[in-house]
Design a protein around this motif. Structure first.
Motif, PDB file in Angstrom:
ATOM      1  N   SER A  96      52.347  45.540  48.192  1.00 16.47           N
ATOM      2  CA  SER A  96      51.382  45.216  49.237  1.00 16.47           C
ATOM      3  C   SER A  96      49.951  45.547  48.827  1.00 16.47           C
ATOM      4  O   SER A  96      49.014  44.810  49.153  1.00 16.47           O
ATOM      5  N   THR A  97      49.751  46.631  48.084  1.00 14.09           N
ATOM      6  CA  THR A  97      48.392  47.001  47.672  1.00 14.09           C
ATOM      7  C   THR A  97      47.790  45.940  46.756  1.00 14.09           C
ATOM      8  O   THR A  97      46.654  45.488  46.972  1.00 14.09           O
ATOM      9  N   GLU A  98      48.534  45.520  45.725  1.00 15.53           N
ATOM     10  CA  GLU A  98      48.017  44.519  44.786  1.00 15.53           C
ATOM     11  C   GLU A  98      47.808  43.163  45.477  1.00 15.53           C
ATOM     12  O   GLU A  98      46.809  42.476  45.223  1.00 15.53           O
ATOM     13  N   ILE A  99      48.754  42.792  46.344  1.00 14.23           N
ATOM     14  CA  ILE A  99      48.637  41.493  47.021  1.00 14.23           C
ATOM     15  C   ILE A  99      47.480  41.499  48.011  1.00 14.23           C
ATOM     16  O   ILE A  99      46.738  40.515  48.132  1.00 14.23           O
ATOM     17  N   LEU A 100      47.294  42.620  48.716  1.00 15.54           N
ATOM     18  CA  LEU A 100      46.157  42.729  49.625  1.00 15.54           C
ATOM     19  C   LEU A 100      44.836  42.613  48.873  1.00 15.54           C
ATOM     20  O   LEU A 100      43.903  41.940  49.328  1.00 15.54           O
ATOM     21  N   GLU A 101      44.764  43.263  47.729  1.00 17.37           N
ATOM     22  CA  GLU A 101      43.523  43.218  46.952  1.00 17.37           C
ATOM     23  C   GLU A 101      43.214  41.791  46.497  1.00 17.37           C
ATOM     24  O   GLU A 101      42.065  41.335  46.571  1.00 17.37           O
ATOM     25  N   PHE A 102      44.251  41.063  46.045  1.00 17.75           N
ATOM     26  CA  PHE A 102      44.024  39.692  45.573  1.00 17.75           C
ATOM     27  C   PHE A 102      43.673  38.760  46.728  1.00 17.75           C
ATOM     28  O   PHE A 102      42.734  37.963  46.638  1.00 17.75           O
ATOM     29  N   SER A 103      44.433  38.865  47.824  1.00 16.95           N
ATOM     30  CA  SER A 103      44.209  37.941  48.944  1.00 16.95           C
ATOM     31  C   SER A 103      42.963  38.288  49.747  1.00 16.95           C
ATOM     32  O   SER A 103      42.514  37.480  50.555  1.00 16.95           O
ATOM     33  N   GLY A 104      42.395  39.472  49.517  1.00 16.38           N
ATOM     34  CA  GLY A 104      41.184  39.866  50.233  1.00 16.38           C
ATOM     35  C   GLY A 104      39.909  39.593  49.465  1.00 16.38           C
ATOM     36  O   GLY A 104      38.839  40.080  49.852  1.00 16.38           O
ATOM     37  N   THR A 105      40.002  38.836  48.364  1.00 21.30           N
ATOM     38  CA  THR A 105      38.818  38.510  47.546  1.00 21.30           C
ATOM     39  C   THR A 105      38.443  37.056  47.777  1.00 21.30           C
ATOM     40  O   THR A 105      39.211  36.145  47.440  1.00 21.30           O
ATOM     41  N   VAL A 106      37.256  36.834  48.361  1.00 20.48           N
ATOM     42  CA  VAL A 106      36.853  35.480  48.736  1.00 20.48           C
ATOM     43  C   VAL A 106      36.748  34.561  47.522  1.00 20.48           C
ATOM     44  O   VAL A 106      37.124  33.382  47.579  1.00 20.48           O
ATOM     45  N   SER A 107      36.274  35.093  46.408  1.00 23.06           N
ATOM     46  CA  SER A 107      36.077  34.238  45.225  1.00 23.06           C
ATOM     47  C   SER A 107      37.390  33.633  44.734  1.00 23.06           C
ATOM     48  O   SER A 107      37.400  32.577  44.082  1.00 23.06           O
ATOM     49  N   ASN A 108      38.526  34.280  45.035  1.00 19.81           N
ATOM     50  CA  ASN A 108      39.814  33.732  44.598  1.00 19.81           C
ATOM     51  C   ASN A 108      40.145  32.418  45.292  1.00 19.81           C
ATOM     52  O   ASN A 108      40.897  31.603  44.751  1.00 19.81           O
ATOM     53  N   ILE A 109      39.593  32.212  46.492  1.00 20.43           N
ATOM     54  CA  ILE A 109      39.882  30.962  47.196  1.00 20.43           C
ATOM     55  C   ILE A 109      39.270  29.791  46.446  1.00 20.43           C
ATOM     56  O   ILE A 109      39.879  28.732  46.303  1.00 20.43           O
ATOM     57  N   GLN A 110      38.064  29.980  45.966  1.00 16.48           N
ATOM     58  CA  GLN A 110      37.383  28.870  45.302  1.00 16.48           C
ATOM     59  C   GLN A 110      37.778  28.760  43.828  1.00 16.48           C
ATOM     60  O   GLN A 110      37.966  27.665  43.317  1.00 16.48           O
ATOM     61  N   ASN A 111      37.934  29.898  43.169  1.00 14.91           N
ATOM     62  CA  ASN A 111      38.199  29.864  41.724  1.00 14.91           C
ATOM     63  C   ASN A 111      39.680  29.735  41.381  1.00 14.91           C
ATOM     64  O   ASN A 111      40.027  29.180  40.341  1.00 14.91           O
TER      65      ASN A 111
END
Length: 799
Positions: A615-630
């Motif tokens: 959950s910690t790693e997934i939260l960190e990834f899904s909580g980064t706005v730049s990941n949506i675009q990149n």
């Protein structure tokens, strides 16, 4: 190729007139050559007049025409085959050269076993009888080789014994005197100058042992030509007829002869070879011939072409010895020590690298029986050859093919094969398009729980490896004066300088390692990837990058067969981490993101608990706005996995607090990408990401119903979002309509919390039904039913 049928017909009529003339001159030969080129230059069959084809057959069989004309007629007939009106017959032909031409035409009439068998019978008949003066059997052996490839069963046991006897004599008893040149006489002709001299070795020494294909002379005798030809067909002959033989009716009464073959062969050294059965005698003579070839390969050639011939003969000799040992195990002990000495002699010479493959093949096949340790041979093969000769395309193909053919045997007998996979991938990195299909077959044998993580990193870094190999080759080619180590205090200006710079040297060494190193962290390559960015547009690097998605998909399919929970968790963490650490090739990154996203879904289905455990790693990834675009391809699948598997029905450890944490993170993300900023430009995010975020928030709210009001309020604001001028300027109308429809459907579903909970978190007994699978994929069916219930169409009256 552009010659039309009418023009071809007129030209054939002209050729026919020349062939029927009183005498043939250069013009007729030239026209036949042009006609052959015309019919051979296209894959579509050309049509020639039936009478003209008959004329060609008549000319072919007539003794009044020159050999050149007959050869051209046979070549044209082969190109025109199959011929409907074939009048050729070989029954009355005595001249072996003409017979070989006629038989070559007969063999291309189609793979009809009766015709192939008839040709085989005729060849054996020609080899059995004593040939007239001036005739030679050497013209028949190439045709016999073709018969073997088309239909080995066309020869009986008795016939194969006849040929085996002949081949044994041709291999062992050819003359060691040169042939006599065919002098045409003249003023300077002198009988004394035409006396034959001895044949020589490749180093110029006079040959004192028997003749082989490596014996040299200015002129060759007929039996020497037969010796060379017999060796050229020996491998196929042994494979077809050297073992127990084909079960033909004629061989049934000879089965007793085969019973004691290995015993007879074992004592053959003390028995006259003439007493051996034909197959055993041929094996013995072939083995002696191969031994002599290997000894001759140790001589220093005077010409480069002779050196190339030495290497080719050495490979063939070792391969034939391996076949002989498979057919008669008594030869194994004699061969082992012989080949160990040979390996010690050639292993340090890179020009003999191809010969190491059949040697390794022999030890793979026979070392267990001979009780010898062959790991040193395998270690040298897998450690030194790929590292030094990855850029040799023909060797690369043969090496990888060798690994593929023996992958099962290697995985059972030696750990060196799996430990050497970083070296094997150098072949793929440098020769990507030609070798991709071979590596698709090879990769499953390299993968296990111990190598999966390292191979995952290696696949993602494959284009980077290509660039590093390029730098290594260029650095090797530099003059010695320029190979000095760089000043550690000065930052390297080019990749070539960095290759010798202390700061980057260890990174290059890790990327170019020859064996597995699971304990070394791949994160150390981050500066090297940036440094090698200047080579990202190199055609070889781009080609390599295009193969990575194919192998990545295969990688995950294979890993899914043996991966347990901890390994899957480790792969998911690395998948999220490495999405930030890829070689900078835009198309490559997009393709890799697509594969990683789809494979993340597969890993979650295999081990749903990973969403809670990571959950910690997934939260960190899904909580980064730049990941949506990149990294939209990965982001949407991560968010989907949260909505699908963050549920107590998949993992009892899932708590309301965890659901709320994920909800708040994703709510902030959706707010961030849908809030309207009048004073700034609205960035464009993938409509799919917006839809998946809305669906996942709705799923989480259905499991923690205190969140339903927050989601409902957010979804109700989506109409304002899609109608904003700033948004309509960025998104197309169809996308905005789909977003609004989905928001409305989800909002309506939340108006009936119990229905929403059933749709999003079904009982175990219905979780795998077709209905539920469709809901989980895109929610169209259930959402539209609920929408119709809550918003009936105009004029709809409940019954």
């Amino acid at each position: 190729r552009e010659i039309q049928e009418e023009e071809l017909r007129r030209f054939a009529a002209r050729v026919a007139a020349l062939l029927q003339g009183p005498e043939l001159g250069p013009e007729a030969v030239d026209c036949l050559q042009r006609l052959h080129l015309t019919v051979a230059a296209t894959k579509y069959p050309r049509k020639l007049d039936g009478k003209f084809v008959e004329l060609l057959q008549t000319v072919l069989c007539s003794s009044k025409y020159t050999e050149q004309v007959q050869v051209l007629c046979a070549a044209i007939l082969r190109e025109m085959s199959p011929c409907n009106d074939l009048i050729l017959s070989c029954d009355e032909i005595q001249d072996t050269k003409l017979l070989s031409l006629v038989l070559s035409v007969l063999l291309v009439q189609g793979n009809k076993k009766a015709e192939v068998s008839a040709v085989g019978q005729r060849i054996v008949k020609g080899l059995e009888r004593r040939l007239p003066e001036g005739q030679s059997a050497r013209y028949l052996l190439p045709v016999l080789s073709k018969v073997i490839s088309l239909s080995p069963e066309s020869l009986t046991e008795e016939q194969t014994n006849v040929v085996s006897k002949k081949m044994a004599d041709w291999l062992r008893y050819a003359s060691i005197q040169q042939g006599i040149p065919q002098s045409s006489g003249g003023f300077f002709s002198n009988p004394r100058t035409r006396q034959p001299g001895p044949v020589t070795e490749v180093d110029g020494a006079i040959a004192t042992d028997f003749f082989t294909v490596l014996s040299l002379g200015q002129y060759y005798t007929q039996d020497q030509w037969l010796n060379v030809q017999a060796f050229s067909v020996l491998r196929n002959w042994l494979l077809c007829y050297g073992g127990q033989g084909l079960k033909t009716p004629e061989s049934d009464d000879k089965s007793g002869m085969d019973m004691d073959r290995s015993v007879i062969s074992a004592v053959s050294t003390s028995t006259s070879s003439r007493l051996l059965p034909p197959k055993d005698r041929l094996r013995e003579k072939a083995f002696e011939y191969c031994q002599r070839l290997i000894e001759q390969s140790n001589r220093r050639p005077l010409k480069k072409d002779d050196g190339d011939l030495q290497k080719a003969c050495l490979i063939e000799a070792v391969t034939i010895m391996d076949i002989i040992c498979k057919q008669d195990s008594s030869y194994v002990y004699r061969t082992v020590s012989f080949l160990k000495i040979l390996h010690g002699r050639i292993s340090g010479d890179a020009t003999y690298a191809r010969a190491l493959l059949p040697i390794a093949q022999f030890f793979l096949n026979h070392s267990k029986m001979a009780a010898v340790d062959s790991d040193a041979i395998y270690k040298h093969l897998f450690t030194d050859i790929p590292a030094q000769l990855f850029h040799n395309p023909s060797l690369a193909f043969e090496f990888v093919q060798f690994c593929k053919d023996n992958s099962q045997l290697f995985t059972e007998t030696s750990s060196i094969f799996r430990q050497s996979f970083p070296n094997l991938f150098k072949f793929l990195a440098w020769n990507s398009p030609p070798l991709i299909s071979e590596f698709v077959d090879l990769l499953p044998f390299l993968l296990d729980a111990g190598t999966a993580i390292e191979i995952f990193h290696l696949l993602l870094d494959l284009p980077c490896l290509t660039a590093a190999l390029d730098i290594q080759l260029r650095s090797t080619a530099l003059p010695t004066s320029e190979k000095a180590a760089s000043d550690p205090a000065v930052k390297p200006a080019t990749c070539l300088e960095a290759f010798r710079h202390p700061l980057y040297k260890s990174m290059f060494q890790y990327l170019l390692r020859t064996k597995s190193a699971p304990e070394d962290p791949p994160e150390r390559l981050i500066p090297l990837r940036q440094l090698l960015g200047s080579l990202a547009s190199s055609p070889r690097v781009v080609q390599c990058a295009e193969t990575v998605p194919v192998l990545l998909e295969l990688f995950f399919r294979v890993v899914a067969e043996f991966a347990d929970g901890p390994l899957i968790n480790q792969l998911v963490v690395l998948l999220l981490q490495r999405s930030d650490e890829l070689y900078e090739i835009p198309a490559f990154k997009d393709n890799v993101y697509r594969v990683l996203g789809s494979q993340l879904v597969m890993l979650c289905k295999l081990h749903p608990a990973l969403v809670v455990e990571l959950s910690t790693e997934i939260l960190e990834f899904s909580g980064t706005v730049s990941n949506i675009q990149n990294k939209e391809a990965i982001f949407t699948h991560v968010v989907w996995a949260i909505g699908e598997y963050m549920s107590v029905s998949y993992d009892k450890r899932c708590t309301v607090e965890q659901i709320n944490r994920f909800f708040e993170t994703l709510e902030a993300m959706l707010f961030e990408i849908t809030q309207l900023r009048p004073l700034a430009s609205t960035p464009s995010y993938a409509p799919r990401a917006i839809s998946v975020l809305m669906a996942t928030l709705t799923k989480l709210a259905a499991r923690s119903q205190d969140l339903i009001p927050r989601v409902s309020m957010f979804l109700s604001k989506m109409r304002t979002f899609v109608q904003s001028p700033a948004v309509t300027a960025v998104y197309c109308e169809e996308d905005l309509e789909e977003i609004l429809i989905r928001a409305t459907e989800l909002m309506n579903l939340l108006k009936m919390p119990s229905v929403a909970q059933f749709v999003f978190t079904p009982p175990v007994e219905v979780a795998s039904t077709r209905f539920q699978r469709e809901v989980n994929d895109s929610l169209p069916f259930a959402l539209r039913i609920v929408t119709r219930l809550l918003e009936p169409a105009p004029g709809f009256m409940p019954g």
